[in-house]
Enzyme design. Structure first.
Site, PDB file in Angstrom:
ATOM      1  N   ARG A 101       0.460  -1.201   0.052  1.00 13.33           N
ATOM      2  CA  ARG A 101       0.101  -0.273   0.324  1.00 13.33           C
ATOM      3  C   ARG A 101       0.841   1.578   0.398  1.00 13.33           C
ATOM      4  O   ARG A 101       1.130   2.213  -0.545  1.00 13.33           O
ATOM      5  CB  ARG A 101      -0.768  -0.261   1.358  1.00 13.33           C
ATOM      6  CG  ARG A 101      -2.377  -0.479   0.865  1.00 13.33           C
ATOM      7  CD  ARG A 101      -3.164  -0.948   2.050  1.00 13.33           C
ATOM      8  NE  ARG A 101      -2.262  -1.419   3.181  1.00 13.33           N
ATOM      9  CZ  ARG A 101      -2.443  -1.064   4.115  1.00 13.33           C
ATOM     10  NH1 ARG A 101      -4.371  -0.828   5.025  1.00 13.33           N
ATOM     11  NH2 ARG A 101      -1.680  -1.889   5.906  1.00 13.33           N
ATOM     12  N   ASN A 151      -6.711  -2.796   1.239  1.00 12.60           N
ATOM     13  CA  ASN A 151      -6.382  -4.062   2.211  1.00 12.60           C
ATOM     14  C   ASN A 151      -8.064  -4.957   2.027  1.00 12.60           C
ATOM     15  O   ASN A 151      -8.434  -4.126   2.902  1.00 12.60           O
ATOM     16  CB  ASN A 151      -5.626  -4.112   3.157  1.00 12.60           C
ATOM     17  CG  ASN A 151      -4.156  -4.228   2.843  1.00 12.60           C
ATOM     18  OD1 ASN A 151      -3.540  -4.926   1.865  1.00 12.60           O
ATOM     19  ND2 ASN A 151      -3.609  -4.135   3.848  1.00 12.60           N
TER      20      ASN A 151
END
Length: 776
Positions: free
Chosen positions: A23, A41
């Site tokens: 990320r 996520n």
């Protein structure tokens, strides 16, 4: 002025993309390309939307895979175009839990160079902090309780981050952004050093005190990533001998930990490929060729020319090695073949008679994990024990199928769960004889089922009716009213090799190992078959010979040798045995002969492993073993480095359409060489050449019969370097395409993958109803 055309991409990324800095990588990539949107996520994937000019979006999409974090592994990227919606900036959104979704989970990662530098920098706030980690390294699978991978779903939830750690954790430009185990001396886990009775040991620095105790010859139990390791001075024969006595491990080799590559090169010959294995994020134990002078105690790996070596893979290990200043034995924290100890109280109870001191910590371990063991041979890494650093990364199956649970073998057990085209082979579980191992099996199975959201529809097991794993499978299938597939042991070996190589066609399968239950009720182990994932046909095998005493003959190879000679040469064989086996008296030889005549606990076997044992005994190399395959291993060591093309004779007969490899002339040759006092290394090399010659000649004969020119090699005998290397070279030189193991062990540690692949293929081919009725 014309407004720029804007577009939005919705993207999903699957694979190992959680816990590896994916990320923050996406965030920085979007910032670099001046794109807006978000990333998050989920339980099944990393999901993101990015908005910008179409050309820039395509550049971003290409970089998403080309520049991905080094510890990520992308299996699929899907994108779709949407109208722009006017995002103001780019943000990382909270994770989304999805009940039925799953994603791949990263194994634990060795400490990275940046974190290693911090723990040795006196000016850094993490100086000498043994739990230092970041997004690029540290515990993963051993601390995860559920997905998505967020701190509240790990064992780190017990530790509240201090302001400094929280700031790092929340900064997308920091390498500790969302590093779930992030901690420091102020807020994180801590060490404590205690004596065997649990009493605290004085000292401000537990690691320095522990290192001092190691230098004094003490044995320590050290809590690591996946459980406890037993550590001691690897240069002291007295200390190593004492560890062997306490651990009840009289001869099986110990692994050693060395501080750096320079130290490794002082005692071992190391290729570039082996260096890459040692320094990889998985940081396995690697089997390396020993130099003539090592400085290690002879008892570390008695009688062997290879040493299992690993580098420090946690900050604690690095600190301990630096302070100890010498090679350390680092071996599994268990007694004999029990599972590795995991929890503090458990270790004090189970290891209290082995370790003098315990280096404990309070970061709980959710999944028990041994060290992985790897060798590099015949141009590729070869997995010998698959655990930390590799499991639970899946093996990709050739096709998707229903969810299957395969329960593996009796020894070196692993299980395998499948979902879609992923086969999740568990970490090494161990030998299923003990209650503790069975509990470890069930506990780990429960974890895998939860993590990967798998509810099996079929259970697969070995054909052997007395395996603990098979009995467990029978009970579970009955309780759940599930189909049970029984897979013959050597078919499962070949199927595992086919599955990891993505081969779905028919091959000639060579399965050479110690023990496997055959369809005729005999003990197989030297098998040549034509096979695919759907089934097999036995085409050739080593001739059946007696195994006097069954398991007793496995532990005492001289009994196997006597049984073989008596069956092949009659009374003259006993006289030959008396000449070779000088430690065995005549009355015992005659007792073994009577036992063989009356077939009292004397099964017949075609085992290649038992042939290695018998030859090792007849050559005077090893007549009784103290660990699994010791005789065969020492036979291999005797042949190490001997360059000869000589072979012993043998015959291939045909009976009822089956090719039988007759061994009388082979063993007569061994006896003649022994009588002529031919040196053991020359005899050992000649025997290895003969087994390779058998492999080649039988495969050539089967190619004539079947037209098949692909060969799969599997079974524990192919962990023998010389046998593997020469078999591959000899077969390839004769035009065969050869498949071998890399990702799972050739021994029974890979068996569950083969069982799962066979069961999945049978279901795809026949349907559940037929499968339930027919089995395999």
């Amino acid at each position: 002025m014309t407004a720029r055309a804007m577009e939005r991409l919705a993207v999903s990324v699957k694979g190992i993309v959680q816990g590896v800095g994916f990320r923050p990588f996406v965030y920085q990539l979007a910032q670099r390309h001046q794109l807006t949107g978000w990333v998050t996520n989920t339980s099944g994937e990393v999901r993101l939307e990015v908005e910008g000019e179409p050309a820039t979006l395509q550049t971003f999409l290409a970089a998403l895979t080309a520049e991905a974090p080094p510890q990520s592994y992308i299996t699929e990227v899907m994108s779709s175009s949407l109208p722009a919606c006017g995002y103001a900036g780019f943000e990382i959104q909270p994770s989304i839990a999805e009940p039925d979704k799953y994603q791949l989970i990263s194994p634990d990662l060795a400490v990275c160079a940046d974190c290693r530098a911090e723990i040795f920098n006196p000016a850094n706030r993490r100086y000498r902090y043994p739990f230092t980690n970041c997004t690029n390294c540290g515990p993963r699978f051993t601390i995860i309780e559920d997905i998505p991978y967020d701190r509240p779903l790990t064992t780190m939830k017990a530790f509240t981050m201090c302001p400094d750690c929280r700031a790092e954790y929340q900064d997308p430009l920091n390498r500790r952004f969302h590093a779930q185990p992030n901690a420091c001396p102020v807020c994180g886990p801590r060490l404590r050093l205690v004596a065997a009775d649990g009493s605290a040991v004085a000292g401000d620095d537990a690691v320095a005190t522990a290192a001092s105790l190691l230098r004094q010859g003490k044995i320590l139990a050290v809590r690591g990533l996946g459980g406890f390791l037993l550590a001691c001075d690897a240069t002291s024969e007295a200390v190593v001998s004492e560890l062997r006595r306490r651990k009840q491990r009289p001869a099986k080799p110990f692994a050693v930990m060395l501080p750096d590559m320079a130290a490794v090169e002082k005692i071992c010959l190391v290729s570039e490929a082996e260096k890459s294995l040692l320094t990889a994020a998985a940081a396995p134990i690697v089997l390396l060729k020993l130099r003539a002078e090592t400085g290690l105690a002879p008892g570390v790996a008695p009688g062997l020319k290879y040493q299992g070596v690993m580098l420090p893979y946690t900050p604690l290990h690095h600190l301990l090695m630096a302070d100890a200043g010498q090679p350390l034995v680092m071996t599994s924290g268990n007694l004999a073949e029990e599972p590795i100890a995991r929890d503090n109280d458990e270790a004090l109870h189970r290891l209290g008679e082995i370790a003098d001191y315990f280096l404990l910590h309070n970061r709980e371990i959710y999944s028990r994990y041994d060290d992985s063991v790897v060798m590099h041979e015949a141009g590729a890494p070869r997995m010998l024990r698959r655990a930390r650093g590799y499991a639970p990364y899946p093996v990709r199956l050739p096709a998707s199928g229903p969810p299957v649970l395969a329960v593996g073998a009796q020894e070196k057990n692993t299980f395998c769960l499948t979902r879609d085209d992923n086969a999740f082979v568990s970490q090494h579980i161990g030998d299923m004889d003990s209650v503790e191992t069975r509990e470890h099996f069930e506990e780990t199975l429960g974890l895998y089922r939860k993590m990967f959201r798998i509810d099996p529809e079929i259970i697969a097991c070995d054909l052997h009716p007395d395996y603990v794993s098979s009995k467990w499978a029978e009970e579970s299938a009955s309780a759940g009213r599930l189909p049970l597939v029984r897979v013959q042991h050597h078919h499962a070996h070949i199927a595992a090799c086919l599955a990891e190589n993505g081969e779905t066609g028919r091959v000639i399968g060579l399965a050479l190992d110690g023990t496997g239950y055959g369809k005729d009720g005999k003990i197989w182990g030297g098998e040549f078959m034509t096979a695919d994932l759907a089934g097999f046909e036995r085409r050739a095998h080593l001739e059946y010979l007696p195994l006097p005493g069954g398991e007793a003959a496995v532990k005492k190879p001289y009994r196997t040798a006597v049984g073989y000679l008596y069956r092949l040469f009659g009374a003259a064989g006993l006289t030959q045995a008396a000449g070779c086996l000088r430690g065995v008296n005549r009355s015992e030889l005659e007792l073994i002969a009577r036992q063989t005549d009356h077939r009292l606990n004397t099964p017949e076997t075609s085992s290649a492993g038992r042939l290695f044992d018998a030859v090792a005994a007849l050559m005077g190399i090893r007549t009784e073993i103290q660990y699994d395959a010791q005789a065969a291993v020492e036979l291999e060591m005797a042949a190490e480095g001997v360059d000869t093309d000589a072979v012993y004779p043998f015959d291939i007969a045909v009976a009822g359409g089956m090719k039988i490899i007759r061994l009388q002339r082979l063993l007569a040759g061994v006896l003649a060489d022994r009588s002529a006092q031919v040196p053991e290394p020359e005899m050992a090399a000649r025997f290895h050449n003969t087994v390779v010659d058998i492999n080649i000649k039988v495969c050539q004969s089967l190619r004539v019969d079947t037209g098949i020119d692909k060969v799969a090699l599997s079974g524990g005998c192919f962990m023998n370097r010389r046998l593997l290397r020469q078999s591959i070279a000899g077969l390839e030189a004769r035009g065969f395409k050869v498949y071998t193991h890399r990702d799972v062990p050739a021994n029974d540690g890979g068996l569950s993958l083969g069982q799962a692949a066979v069961a999945s293929r049978m279901v795809n081919g026949s349907g559940l109803t037929e499968l339930f009725l027919a089995g395999n």
